[in-house]
Write an enzyme that holds these catalytic residues in place. Sequence first.
Site, short mmCIF file in Angstrom:
data_model
loop_
_atom_site.label_atom_id
_atom_site.label_comp_id
_atom_site.label_asym_id
_atom_site.label_seq_id
_atom_site.Cartn_x
_atom_site.Cartn_y
_atom_site.Cartn_z
N GLU A 100 0.85 -1.29 -0.17
CA GLU A 100 -0.05 0.08 -0.02
C GLU A 100 0.83 1.35 -0.02
O GLU A 100 1.72 1.28 0.71
CB GLU A 100 -0.82 0.01 1.27
N CYS A 345 -3.22 4.74 7.46
CA CYS A 345 -2.24 3.51 7.15
C CYS A 345 -2.71 2.03 7.37
O CYS A 345 -3.26 1.86 8.39
CB CYS A 345 -0.80 3.70 8.13
#
Length: 359
Positions: A100, A345
Amino acid sequence: MTKLPKLSSNSSLLGLSSEDLEEFARQEGEKSFRGRQIHEWIYQRGAKSLDSISVLPKKWRDSLVRKGIQIGRLDEINRVVAEDETLKLLMGTFDGEIVETVGIPTDKRLTVCVSSQIGCPMGCKFCATGKGGLNRSLDVNEIVDQVISVRETMNRRPTHVVFMGMGEPLLNIQNVLDSIECLTSDIGIGQRKITVSTVGIPNTLSDLAKLAQDRLGRVQFTLAVSLHAPNQTLRELIIPSASSYPINSLLKDCKKYIDLTGRRVSFEYILLGGLNDKDIHAEQLANLMRGFQSHVNLIAYNPIAEENFKRPSQSRVNAFRELLENRGVAVSVRASRGRDKDAACGQLRRQTIDKIKIN
């Protein structure tokens, strides 16, 4: 005989310098200019496969493919763009893992928030990434690719890179430093525009300073320490791994790092409503920062489904900042980006993995 440049564990060329690629070409029996051609096609033209580098002899391209050599680009799995134009990318690795990364644009800059590991072993309570534990560390090509992929997707040159995505950078210190060298030398992002974040690993900050000086010549990137609490008891509640690294020892090591590098340390402090955002916490934090060559970044919490932490009100954030300022602490508040698209996150990756498991 000159030593062949070290490829990443997945035999990728991405991450090698022009000089390394020239030597690679020579060891392959080709002229050194072929290495420069590979460098141009990887870093400037964004080549994703050896076959796409049409200037190379086809016979050599086929030979490299048979040997398992690859450029080492990641495959895009998903992209999400928030209302504020923050980009979140999910990319697949050669072994089926998901990486990611986030692109954060403003008028004058484009910051790429990169991951250094797949998952994270630190288990910070407010972080979605840590909920799944650590799978493995990322190779250099997998880190550098995140910056190139954001550049391509947003059609804009990144100006800043922050190692604040998935993982603990100091548990992948060599690959992080190698990728910083690649980002500066091959992509053109200055060291002063790069930030390396850590929650704090015992006995690593001095090593980071020395390794960075050996690898990069001079330490110019910013070290950001994820503090998140002004006392040991509260920090252990938020960051379980802090039990092995007392806050006083962490700050002592930060001062050693400052002495070794001449660079100030940035302290990250995520504000959790009603938990670590009271006036007494600001006062304790100001006391910790006294005499420090440092800067405090305040971040309002982005909620995740697995935890009951609350985002503080803007007035509470402002009051906390003002209290620090009044006590002489250099402080700023980081604007939240991409809140409508789960940009905290690890959130999008975790949701994607959960969907795969369900299906």
